[in-house]
Design an enzyme around this catalytic site. Sequence first.
Site, PDB file in Angstrom:
ATOM      1  CE  LYS A 295      -4.395  -1.368   0.148  1.00  0.00           C
ATOM      2  NZ  LYS A 295      -5.435  -0.881  -0.766  1.00  0.00           N
TER       3      LYS A 295
ATOM      4  CB  SER B 251      -1.007  -8.144  -1.224  1.00  0.00           C
ATOM      5  OG  SER B 251      -1.986  -8.774  -0.424  1.00  0.00           O
TER       6      SER B 251
END
Length: 405
Positions: free
Chosen positions: A57, A307
Amino acid sequence: MNDQRIPVTLDAVRHAAKTLSGVARMTALEGSRHLSSLVGAPVHFKCENLQRTGSFKLRGAYTRIAGLSAEERAAGVVAASAGNHAQGVALAASLLGVRATVFMPEGAPLPKIAATRDYGAQVRSYGQVVDETLRAAQEYALATGAVFIHPFDHPDVVAGQGTVGLEILEQCPQVRTILVGIGGGGLAAGVAVAVKGLRPDVKVIGVQAAGAAAYPPSLAAGRPVALESVATMADGMKVGRPGDIPFRIVAELVDEVVTVSEDALSSALLLCLERAKLVVEPAGASPVAALLSRPEAFEGPVVAVLSGGNVDPLLMQSILRHGMAAAGRYLSLRLRLSDRPGALALLLRVLSEVDANVLDIGHVRTDPRLGLAEAEVKLHLETKGPEHCDLVARTLGEAGYTVIR
């Protein structure tokens, strides 16, 4: 890639890579012998769980905030997130000298809240799911003039996330399939833009938790469709509606979107921990869950994007138990035995001989369902897998016990 339907270009992803130079790490690409043997081709992990803030992110958040004007930066930024985007925005804003306010769902993991504060952001709790939290953050932006940093529905955010795709092609030029988890869709969209722009022959497969799978019905309808509810352990995927910008890209460039069960997610997390020695959160383990569920379905070499690795220790404990149960490593059963001295000791001896480890035991002697000279024992055992579970149950039956699984 010149199609006007695609709102993010390869050049934008390349520009984001320059912006992120010295800020985001080029995370490691690690091979998995276990998954490679299952798939019958090389499988690699793209370890974004080892990125700064513990997830991909930061890439999108920094790219977006770095593109703000001086006037916009002076007004501050606001974001909404279950945790990973929150930390990415907090760190990015801190690095760029921008004031940040982050709205997080009321059930967000405490370590993620604490980390967001530690990176310098002011945290406000609101809502049960990310969609509610998003609305609160957008209202705050309108009221204060702060710039809203969307977790996935902005071209700069998508471009930043797409730098993961550029790195994969550099680190594994022979790749044939890339598996990437989907929440709102920013990461999958960005990876698809980068990969399809350079290597249209490489398949990009999106993975969603079955309990929060907004993309399959949206793709079928040809537009983003909101789910009535979401329910999954993967808090990074608790997004009830695809983003407009990611949806357009995913619909055009992503080859397929598949779903995985909660059992598959917990088994994947356990595999990452045991076999790869990697701490991965459920959303981050979704590509591994897809490989475990359908190992024959993906052409190799395969790259699975891990992720994120920000998982609450209490949730990790629960998930590991769930994963071990799903893998047949735990066995829970009840059985009847004679209520006489030494009966329980004899039962434990039988379990010891069959190499079953007793984790918990409950001994019930007074129950209207039991006979006058009966007792019931509830057992929670650690085993070596499904075959061992069957062996334990069969051995107990052969020893004369009535087994209730």
